[in-house]
Motif scaffolding. Structure first.
Motif, short mmCIF file in Angstrom:
data_model
loop_
_atom_site.label_atom_id
_atom_site.label_comp_id
_atom_site.label_asym_id
_atom_site.label_seq_id
_atom_site.Cartn_x
_atom_site.Cartn_y
_atom_site.Cartn_z
N ALA A 152 0.83 -1.21 0.00
CA ALA A 152 0.00 0.00 0.00
C ALA A 152 0.86 1.25 0.00
O ALA A 152 0.57 2.23 -0.70
N GLY A 189 -4.85 -9.36 -0.59
CA GLY A 189 -5.73 -8.27 -1.01
C GLY A 189 -6.35 -7.55 0.17
O GLY A 189 -6.43 -6.32 0.18
N THR A 231 -3.71 -5.36 2.08
CA THR A 231 -3.30 -4.22 1.26
C THR A 231 -4.40 -3.17 1.19
O THR A 231 -4.15 -1.96 1.28
N GLU A 232 -5.64 -3.64 1.04
CA GLU A 232 -6.78 -2.72 0.98
C GLU A 232 -6.90 -1.91 2.26
O GLU A 232 -7.03 -0.68 2.23
N LYS A 233 -6.85 -2.60 3.40
CA LYS A 233 -7.00 -1.90 4.68
C LYS A 233 -5.86 -0.93 4.94
O LYS A 233 -6.07 0.18 5.43
N LYS A 284 -4.06 0.56 2.69
CA LYS A 284 -4.22 1.68 1.77
C LYS A 284 -5.25 2.68 2.29
O LYS A 284 -5.04 3.90 2.23
N GLN A 285 -6.34 2.17 2.84
CA GLN A 285 -7.37 3.05 3.38
C GLN A 285 -6.85 3.85 4.56
O GLN A 285 -7.12 5.05 4.69
N PRO A 287 -17.35 0.64 1.35
CA PRO A 287 -16.37 0.15 0.39
C PRO A 287 -16.34 1.04 -0.84
O PRO A 287 -17.38 1.40 -1.38
N ARG A 315 -12.12 0.93 -7.14
CA ARG A 315 -10.84 1.26 -7.73
C ARG A 315 -11.08 2.20 -8.91
O ARG A 315 -12.19 2.41 -9.35
N PHE A 349 -12.34 -2.81 -4.05
CA PHE A 349 -11.12 -3.03 -3.30
C PHE A 349 -11.13 -4.43 -2.70
O PHE A 349 -12.14 -4.94 -2.28
N GLY A 350 -9.95 -5.05 -2.66
CA GLY A 350 -9.80 -6.33 -2.00
C GLY A 350 -9.98 -7.51 -2.91
O GLY A 350 -9.66 -8.63 -2.54
N TYR A 372 -3.11 1.31 -7.69
CA TYR A 372 -4.22 2.24 -7.53
C TYR A 372 -4.08 3.42 -8.48
O TYR A 372 -4.82 4.37 -8.39
#
Length: 216
Positions: free
Chosen positions: A107, A168, A171-173, A175-176, A194, A197, A203-204, A210
């Motif tokens: 991320a 996934g 990485t998603e969490k 990034k947020q 949610p 992209r 996401f995820g 991104y």
């Protein structure tokens, strides 16, 4: 990321596909995991520069020459913890922690504006040229490394499964959280719905860049 790779290897329960390859190559040749990763990333950097020059920058170069050291140094100290002698439950917890480190690293690298990961630079070029999905390319890429690494003697196990299935999500969490910290508004973390992209994929679903593909 280097610490995450070292923890995966030390737990001896299987690693992410690329680390399986690095582990297998190390066992077959005796070359350290860090040096192997550095050489591999150097090849990807050259390929990325040839086919997607706009996506390569100073951070891309730093990533190549720093990550190998960041693998070998933690590995030297982590081996004294003898993690492979601990119970499977504890090692699974360590692997999940390592995967969280992976997610944070991925991320963080995706926020770089002066060059992306050489591997992603190549992926973006393929996506733009052939109009395929990042997830498809990533599965093929990881699959090749996984098979070759396994044939070379790399360990494939429950750690590999955990890595593939949770990459996934972490990485998603991460990034947020990074985006919220950059915006200075972490209070709405639990209230956010949610998001989508740039290409409309939730996401995820997969681990992917991104950035806007059309930029590269």
């Amino acid at each position: 990321m280097g610490t995450a790779i070292s923890l995966f290897l030390a737990c001896n329960l299987g690693s992410d596909p690329i680390t399986v390859f690095l582990d297998g190559f190390h066992k077959k040749t005796g070359v350290s995991v860090g040096v192997t990763d550095q050489f591999l990333n150097l090849i990807l950097l050259v390929i990325g520069f040839v086919f997607n020059r706009k996506a390569i920058g100073i951070q891309s170069v730093i990533n190549v020459f720093v990550l190998g050291v960041c693998i070998d140094v933690p590995t030297h100290f982590i081996k004294y913890l003898n993690l492979e002698e601990l119970s499977i439950l504890i090692r699974l917890i360590v692997i999940l922690f390592a995967q969280a480190c992976f997610g944070l690293s991925f991320a963080w690298m995706q926020t770089f504006e002066n060059g992306m990961n050489p591997m992603d630079a190549i992926f973006f070029r393929i996506i733009k040229k052939f109009h395929c999905k990042y997830m498809t390319i990533r599965i093929i890429y990881d699959g090749i490394y996984l098979i070759i690494g396994f044939l070379l003697g790399g360990i494939v196990g429950v750690g590999t499964i955990l890595s593939i299935t949770t990459n996934g999500f972490f990485t998603e969490k991460a990034k947020q959280v990074i985006e919220l910290l950059q915006d200075g508004d972490l209070k709405i973390w639990m209230k956010n719905k949610p998001r989508k992209r740039h290409n409309g994929t939730p996401f995820g679903v997969c681990v992917g860049p991104y950035w806007d593909v059309n930029r590269y």
